[in-house]
Design a protein around this motif. Structure first.
Motif, PDB file in Angstrom:
ATOM      1  N   GLU A 182       0.826  -1.138   0.119  1.00 43.06           N
ATOM      2  CA  GLU A 182       0.036  -0.019   0.057  1.00 43.06           C
ATOM      3  C   GLU A 182       0.808   1.349   0.038  1.00 43.06           C
ATOM      4  N   GLY A 183       2.047   1.090   0.116  1.00 42.67           N
ATOM      5  CA  GLY A 183       2.962   2.314   0.553  1.00 42.67           C
ATOM      6  C   GLY A 183       3.027   2.993  -1.032  1.00 42.67           C
ATOM      7  N   VAL A 184       2.946   2.478  -2.106  1.00 42.38           N
ATOM      8  CA  VAL A 184       3.192   3.264  -3.352  1.00 42.38           C
ATOM      9  C   VAL A 184       1.743   3.978  -3.607  1.00 42.38           C
ATOM     10  N   THR A 185       0.535   3.755  -2.933  1.00 39.39           N
ATOM     11  CA  THR A 185      -0.636   4.514  -3.471  1.00 39.39           C
ATOM     12  C   THR A 185      -0.619   5.770  -3.578  1.00 39.39           C
ATOM     13  N   PHE A 186      -0.292   6.563  -2.680  1.00 36.58           N
ATOM     14  CA  PHE A 186      -0.204   7.872  -2.501  1.00 36.58           C
ATOM     15  C   PHE A 186       0.883   8.543  -3.543  1.00 36.58           C
ATOM     16  N   PRO A 187       2.126   8.314  -3.562  1.00 37.94           N
ATOM     17  CA  PRO A 187       2.924   8.817  -4.502  1.00 37.94           C
ATOM     18  C   PRO A 187       2.492   8.396  -5.909  1.00 37.94           C
ATOM     19  N   ALA A 188       2.022   7.390  -6.398  1.00 35.94           N
ATOM     20  CA  ALA A 188       1.530   6.911  -7.661  1.00 35.94           C
ATOM     21  C   ALA A 188       0.547   7.715  -8.146  1.00 35.94           C
ATOM     22  N   MET A 189      -0.377   8.111  -7.373  1.00 36.17           N
ATOM     23  CA  MET A 189      -1.721   8.796  -7.695  1.00 36.17           C
ATOM     24  C   MET A 189      -1.403  10.211  -7.781  1.00 36.17           C
ATOM     25  N   HIS A 190      -0.524  10.629  -6.962  1.00 33.11           N
ATOM     26  CA  HIS A 190      -0.113  12.126  -7.031  1.00 33.11           C
ATOM     27  C   HIS A 190       0.534  12.259  -8.416  1.00 33.11           C
ATOM     28  N   ALA A 191       1.464  11.404  -8.711  1.00 36.19           N
ATOM     29  CA  ALA A 191       2.172  11.393 -10.097  1.00 36.19           C
ATOM     30  C   ALA A 191       1.045  11.268 -11.258  1.00 36.19           C
ATOM     31  N   MET A 192      -0.047  10.656 -10.986  1.00 40.90           N
ATOM     32  CA  MET A 192      -0.946  10.462 -12.041  1.00 40.90           C
ATOM     33  C   MET A 192      -1.584  11.923 -12.509  1.00 40.90           C
ATOM     34  N   TRP A 193      -1.872  12.432 -11.186  1.00 43.37           N
ATOM     35  CA  TRP A 193      -3.056  13.416 -11.028  1.00 43.37           C
ATOM     36  C   TRP A 193      -1.865  14.620 -12.001  1.00 43.37           C
ATOM     37  N   ALA A 194      -0.707  14.454 -11.864  1.00 38.53           N
ATOM     38  CA  ALA A 194       0.186  15.783 -12.581  1.00 38.53           C
ATOM     39  C   ALA A 194       0.005  15.708 -13.939  1.00 38.53           C
ATOM     40  N   SER A 195      -0.695  14.592 -14.405  1.00 29.35           N
ATOM     41  CA  SER A 195      -0.792  14.275 -15.920  1.00 29.35           C
ATOM     42  C   SER A 195      -2.338  14.542 -16.390  1.00 29.35           C
ATOM     43  N   TRP A 196      -3.364  14.598 -15.158  1.00 30.64           N
ATOM     44  CA  TRP A 196      -4.665  14.643 -15.304  1.00 30.64           C
ATOM     45  C   TRP A 196      -5.263  15.817 -14.662  1.00 30.64           C
ATOM     46  N   ALA A 197      -4.861  16.452 -13.645  1.00 34.00           N
ATOM     47  CA  ALA A 197      -5.728  17.528 -12.977  1.00 34.00           C
ATOM     48  C   ALA A 197      -5.272  18.723 -13.582  1.00 34.00           C
ATOM     49  N   PRO A 198      -6.345  19.597 -14.474  1.00 35.80           N
ATOM     50  CA  PRO A 198      -5.968  21.076 -14.702  1.00 35.80           C
ATOM     51  C   PRO A 198      -5.928  21.702 -13.322  1.00 35.80           C
ATOM     52  N   PRO A 199      -4.881  22.780 -13.365  1.00 35.36           N
ATOM     53  CA  PRO A 199      -4.654  23.728 -12.385  1.00 35.36           C
ATOM     54  C   PRO A 199      -5.874  24.069 -11.427  1.00 35.36           C
ATOM     55  N   LEU A 200      -6.884  24.313 -12.193  1.00 35.06           N
ATOM     56  CA  LEU A 200      -8.301  25.153 -11.628  1.00 35.06           C
ATOM     57  C   LEU A 200      -9.005  24.160 -10.905  1.00 35.06           C
ATOM     58  N   GLU A 201      -8.772  22.857 -11.127  1.00 33.87           N
ATOM     59  CA  GLU A 201      -9.510  21.783 -10.799  1.00 33.87           C
ATOM     60  C   GLU A 201      -8.994  20.724  -9.867  1.00 33.87           C
ATOM     61  N   ARG A 202      -7.529  21.315  -9.473  1.00 32.85           N
ATOM     62  CA  ARG A 202      -6.862  20.396  -8.471  1.00 32.85           C
ATOM     63  C   ARG A 202      -7.389  20.144  -7.093  1.00 32.85           C
ATOM     64  N   SER A 203      -8.022  21.215  -6.494  1.00 35.34           N
ATOM     65  CA  SER A 203      -8.550  21.001  -5.253  1.00 35.34           C
ATOM     66  C   SER A 203      -9.784  19.980  -5.251  1.00 35.34           C
ATOM     67  N   ARG A 204     -10.624  20.010  -6.144  1.00 34.78           N
ATOM     68  CA  ARG A 204     -11.566  19.256  -6.414  1.00 34.78           C
ATOM     69  C   ARG A 204     -11.547  17.939  -6.825  1.00 34.78           C
ATOM     70  N   LEU A 205     -10.631  17.667  -7.745  1.00 29.86           N
ATOM     71  CA  LEU A 205     -10.263  16.148  -8.300  1.00 29.86           C
ATOM     72  C   LEU A 205      -9.543  15.465  -7.271  1.00 29.86           C
ATOM     73  N   LEU A 206      -8.517  16.139  -6.764  1.00 30.17           N
ATOM     74  CA  LEU A 206      -7.658  15.380  -5.587  1.00 30.17           C
ATOM     75  C   LEU A 206      -8.361  15.199  -4.602  1.00 30.17           C
ATOM     76  N   THR A 207      -9.261  16.024  -3.864  1.00 32.17           N
ATOM     77  CA  THR A 207     -10.092  15.714  -2.907  1.00 32.17           C
ATOM     78  C   THR A 207     -10.962  14.661  -2.970  1.00 32.17           C
ATOM     79  N   ILE A 208     -11.753  14.847  -4.182  1.00 25.30           N
ATOM     80  CA  ILE A 208     -12.623  13.626  -4.367  1.00 25.30           C
ATOM     81  C   ILE A 208     -11.894  11.977  -4.236  1.00 25.30           C
ATOM     82  N   CYS A 209     -10.610  12.156  -4.841  1.00 22.97           N
ATOM     83  CA  CYS A 209      -9.660  11.133  -4.974  1.00 22.97           C
ATOM     84  C   CYS A 209      -9.381  10.550  -3.566  1.00 22.97           C
TER      85      CYS A 209
END
Length: 489
Positions: free
Chosen positions: A170-197
């Protein structure tokens, strides 16, 4: 009416537009959120974190039922009068005579594996992609969860070993997910997308605690691990079929949404995966401004996560089915406020033009000082059950605002290295999970209210220190060492 966002270049934290490093001529057409691939990813990753945290916390409730009350004096009675509840059904599941010290090591052992794969998780996700790294990591946790009853029957050392292996997966979950969001989350939607996740971590706790109590009551504690394991297997199948590492490789994303995401991020992501500025990262004060509050926040979070069911039983005298329900209330509040706070955070940045750094600091201050106050207050409620549960609930609820505070600040200061930064931060932030439950168990060996009050005081002071550090040193702009290659002459 179509919406467009544009951003002037800025090197200040108080830039007028939140989008960074974008020329005035570049306009980004916003793609609808409803049924979009990015929000589908947020929901499916939320499900993944529900699974991850359910597998992490179910032992906290099951432990109450796994102990032989005839040999463990700490579990035979409560400080306050026992609350009324239905008589527990007779079960054939085995029970164990683990002492307080052994319980502390079992509850904390998960984090000895969890800390090992934080930094490697961020590095591997950046180099090879996040999809299979995250998916297989949680799958490993699922498999070892299914083996937990067998390990417990073999003895405490085997159970500790299985929990360590769960943590490694389970240790890889947060770093891997953060790396994925770097390619998926538009800056003005970061708070919403990452909080849902990431709200899946609170929601997983909310669901796992009461369900674990009910499963223990109607079946027995072994089914806690079997049933949650099956739910985890279902998630892995969905994740394998529906998720892609980037918008460009997604099979069903609309062209409008793909262009919206890639255009809004094209000047923020590095074009190379070979160079990582390790020296600059470890000497960057804004990076340490994330590490310190992350460590401090997790001290309280992990201590309560592991020991709140024990407190509910040994101090307040709640039965196993009441225990799970009431232990979940703080995390239900945290989940709700995290979701509401994320919308407010993006609204402050998008519509009211509040700077990113100001939003992050405001949410961190409220999300760490508020919990400290209510946690201390909970230590003085005595046997007032309503006030005790209310204060503990308010403490964890306010902590949900940190999701839009320091928790996603890596994407503000270095989006290209977000997974690695979270791996570093989470490595330090895992230490409280390793030592917090052990220290708390040692301080509460007699399970008295003054002893638990000391545990609450320690957590509150640590929270205040973390909030102060981020307020002084936190930043909201991309750091010079993290500027994409396209901006290096």
């Amino acid at each position: 009416m179509e919406e467009y966002y544009e951003s002037p270049d800025s090197s200040s934290d108080d830039h007028r537009r939140p989008l960074l490093y974008r020329s005035d001529s570049c306009k980004v057409e916003q793609a609808p959120a409803c049924c979009s691939s990015r929000y589908n990813l947020a929901l499916l990753s939320c499900y993944g974190f529900i699974v991850a945290y359910a597998l992490r916390v179910n032992l906290s409730v099951a432990m109450v039922d796994m102990l032989d009350v005839r040999t463990d004096g700490n579990t035979s009675s409560s400080v306050c009068p026992v609350q009324e509840g239905r008589a527990k059904r007779n079960h054939t599941a085995p029970v164990y005579d683990w002492n307080s010290e052994t319980q502390g090591w079992i509850l904390g052992s998960f984090f000895y594996g969890y800390i090992v794969t934080q930094l490697p998780g961020g590095y591997l996700a950046r180099k090879h992609g996040s999809k299979w790294l995250l998916g297989l990591g949680i799958l490993c946790t699922v498999i070892f969860t299914l083996l937990t009853p067998l390990a417990a029957s073999l003895g405490a050392p085997y159970l500790i070993g299985v929990r360590v292996l769960e943590g490694i997966g389970e240790g890889v979950t947060f770093p891997a997910m953060h790396a994925m969001w770097a390619s998926w989350a538009p800056p003005l939607e970061r708070s919403r997308l990452l909080t849902i996740c990431y709200s899946g971590s609170q929601l997983g706790t909310v669901l796992a605690l009461p369900l674990s109590g009910l499963i223990c009551f109607y079946l027995d504690w072994t089914y806690v691990f079997y049933l949650f394991g099956v739910v985890g297997l279902l998630w892995f199948l969905l994740w394998s079929c529906l998720v892609s590492n980037t918008p460009d490789t997604h099979k069903t994303i609309s062209e409008k949404e793909r262009l919206y995401i890639t255009t809004s991020l094209k000047n923020e992501l590095s074009t190379t995966t070979s160079h990582i500025p390790w020296a600059s990262i470890f000497t960057s004060l804004p990076v340490w401004a994330i590490i310190v509050p992350h460590f401090c926040y997790n001290w309280t979070f992990y201590t309560l996560l592991a020991l709140l069911p024990t407190y509910m039983k040994t101090i307040l005298g709640f039965s196993i089915q009441q225990n799970g329900m009431l232990s979940a209330l703080p995390y239900l509040g945290c989940w709700v406020l995290a979701l509401l706070g994320s919308h407010l955070a993006d609204l402050l940045r998008e519509r009211w033009l509040v700077s990113t750094v100001a939003v992050r600091k405001i949410f961190t201050l409220i999300g760490m000082i508020g919990p400290a106050v209510f946690l201390v207050a909970a230590g003085y409620t005595g046997c007032n059950y309503v006030m005790a549960v209310a204060f503990l609930t308010m403490s964890s609820t306010l902590g949900g605002l940190c999701t839009s505070g320091f928790s996603i600040n890596q994407l503000d200061i270095a989006p290209s290295y977000a997974g690695i930064l979270l791996g570093i931060s989470n490595t330090f932030a895992t230490i409280p999970g390793m030592v917090g439950p052990v220290i708390a168990k040692a301080l509460t060996s007699s399970n008295t209210i003054p002893q638990w009050r000391m545990v609450f005081y320690i957590s509150a002071v640590i929270n205040v220190v973390g909030a102060a550090f981020f307020t002084i040193f936190g930043k909201g702009k991309i750091q010079p060492w993290a500027v994409p290659d396209t901006h290096v002459q």
